[in-house]
Design an enzyme around this catalytic site. Structure first.
Site, PDB file in Angstrom:
ATOM      1  N   GLU A 169      -4.273  -8.763  -1.507  1.00  0.00           N
ATOM      2  CA  GLU A 169      -4.862  -8.638  -0.165  1.00  0.00           C
ATOM      3  C   GLU A 169      -6.300  -8.165  -0.204  1.00  0.00           C
ATOM      4  OE1 GLU A 169      -2.653  -6.386   2.869  1.00  0.00           O
ATOM      5  OE2 GLU A 169      -4.601  -5.778   3.671  1.00  0.00           O
TER       6      GLU A 169
ATOM      7  N   GLU B 250       0.809  -1.222   0.000  1.00  0.00           N
ATOM      8  CA  GLU B 250       0.000   0.000   0.000  1.00  0.00           C
ATOM      9  C   GLU B 250       0.847   1.280   0.000  1.00  0.00           C
ATOM     10  OE1 GLU B 250      -2.933  -0.417   3.106  1.00  0.00           O
ATOM     11  OE2 GLU B 250      -3.978  -1.993   1.991  1.00  0.00           O
TER      12      GLU B 250
END
Length: 484
Positions: free
Chosen positions: A335, A232
């Protein structure tokens, strides 16, 4: 609960494969029987055999007032890599608290194709993430030379669980690792938490860190397939996080990480870029892949599903656009989880349907692999050192001494148990929006079609495979896997 789950899963035997080789002989459904497995809300069906005497017959023109699913085995797309979940510190710590009997059940539930759902992927973290009991790294503070590098922390819980998972799977697994943040001393913010950036003077040291990690894990007998550059990279989180703009990730990859991997003999290890949500993935792909010197090091792109945080819908079209724009690069879902843990919602069906919707759309838009987040969490949705508690498909209620299987576990299993690595995705379309569907042909020639009913009503639909058809019934709020 354990006896129920084990008995259901033991009842699932692998549907016999066909002798024809899909590469040499066109697939024909004519005269074939269909095996159906179903999971449905408000029923006892959990990956359960649910239909008998279904077989294909010559097809007729479908009508507008009929619901249909169309499969064309002659149109094939990406090659499937696998499905799995992340073995985090949190998962490993909870696993260590289970009884020996529960540990065996848990490993079979995920990693056995016969007794469970046959996971074939593992993601893990490079030192700590939010799903660790505390922040930590593998080096002493200010050790730029990485002379103190040690994975001893992971040897207590995480590495033993990974080894048990590999053993339970009984085959080679695809394992990759992702960092959440460089050590604090390498960042401009001097903190692993709340964003910040990798300081330019530590670019090479951080690239060396990945190499050290791979060597240390492989010394433990754990093969590393690849790494992602940064988990991220556009999110400033309260937990471990680090910001890379598209240009910064591109330059770090081409000037430091890629050459360092190559220099250390790891040119065959895969490097996955982005590893964040679908919203900005097109811009990241355009920036990195349009630079030949960076692109040559990138196997493909990882992505998550959390772009819905702002109230919008999943951006599946962005996945397709990246797949169409850069067909030589792979796409991997790295994810997803159900956020905001609430024990009252262990059996909340919409959570499972979120998995089904995302998996079907991601595969239909070109994704080759799909990785869930934590494989196991406790009765509080952790441990998590910043209280970012979430759901996992299976929870270990340590206080009550039991394993809790959520509907999400079964929905994932409708894909992972039956679609095997090296399968080819096959053209599939539904005639009504109430149904979602995807199909794959396994390497042994067996066809696998997954159908999901999002509606409140039972639906009778016709399955068309080239010149053959059969009639199937799917309950309300259900998912089915059809093998033929």
């Amino acid at each position: 609960m354990r006896k129920k789950v084990v008995s259901v899963l033991l009842a699932l035997t692998c549907f016999a494969g066909f002798s024809q080789n899909s590469k040499n002989k066109p697939f024909s459904a004519s005269g074939k029987k269909i095996k159906v497995y179903t999971t449905a809300e408000n029923t006892e069906l959990r990956l359960s055999p649910s239909a008998t005497n279904l077989e294909f017959r010559p097809s007729k023109q479908p009508l507008e007032n009929e619901v249909s699913v169309f499969v064309n085995p002659n149109k094939q797309f990406q090659t499937f890599m696998g499905i799995g979940g992340a073995i985090t510190d949190a998962s490993a710590e909870v696993y260590a608290k289970l009884t020996k009997e529960q540990q065996k059940e848990f490993l079979n539930a995920y990693y056995s194709k016969e007794k469970g759902i046959g996971y074939s992927l593992i993601r893990t973290t490079i030192h700590s993430s939010d799903f660790s009991s505390a922040s930590y790294t593998y080096v002493d503070e200010n050790d730029k030379e990485l002379k103190s590098f040690s994975i001893d922390h992971d040897k207590k819980f995480r590495i033993p669980l990974i080894k048990e998972a590999l053993k339970a799977a009984g085959k080679e697994m695809t394992l990759y690792a992702s960092p959440w943040s460089p050590p604090a001393f390498m960042k401009d913010s001097k903190s692993m938490l709340k964003g910040g950036k990798l300081a330019p003077e530590f670019y090479q040291a951080w690239a060396n860190y990945y190499v050290k990690f791979i060597k240390a894990y492989e010394k433990e007998g754990i093969p590393i397939w690849g790494i992602t550059v940064q988990n991220e990279p556009m999110a400033t989180q309260t937990w471990e996080s680090c910001i890379f703009t598209a240009e910064e990730e591109r330059d770090f990859l081409k000037k430091y990480l890629g050459p360092t991997m190559e220099k250390n003999g790891f040119e065959n290890k895969k490097i996955v870029v982005w590893d964040h949500n679908r919203d900005l993935m097109v811009q990241r792909a355009n920036t990195i892949y349009s630079d030949p010197e960076a692109s040559k090091y990138a196997w493909g792109m990882g992505f998550h599903w959390y772009e819905t945080w702002n109230g919008g819908k999943p951006m599946f079209d962005n996945v397709k656009l990246v797949a169409d724009s850069f067909p030589d690069k792979k796409l991997m879902f790295t994810e997803g989880c159900i956020e905001a843990f609430n024990p009252a919602r262990y059996q909340f069906w919409a959570n499972a349907e979120r998995y089904g919707i995302n998996m079907i759309n991601d595969f239909n838009n070109g994704t080759v692999a799909w990785t869930d987040w934590n494989i196991l969490l406790d009765e509080k949705g952790g441990p998590n050192h910043v209280s970012n508690f979430c759901f996992a498909p299976i929870h270990g209620d340590i206080a009550a001494g039991k394993l809790i299987y959520t509907p999400s576990y079964y929905y994932i299993g409708h894909f992972s148990k039956f679609i095997r690595p090296e399968a080819k995705r096959v053209s599939t379309a539904a005639s009504r929006s109430q149904l979602l569907s995807t199909s794959f042909q396994n390497a042994n020639g067996e066809m696998v079609t997954v159908v999901m009913n999002q509606s409140d009503n039972e639906i009778k639909y016709k399955l068309f495979v080239n010149e053959s058809e059969s009639e199937v019934v799917i309950p309300a709020h259900a998912i089915q896997t059809l093998l033929y």
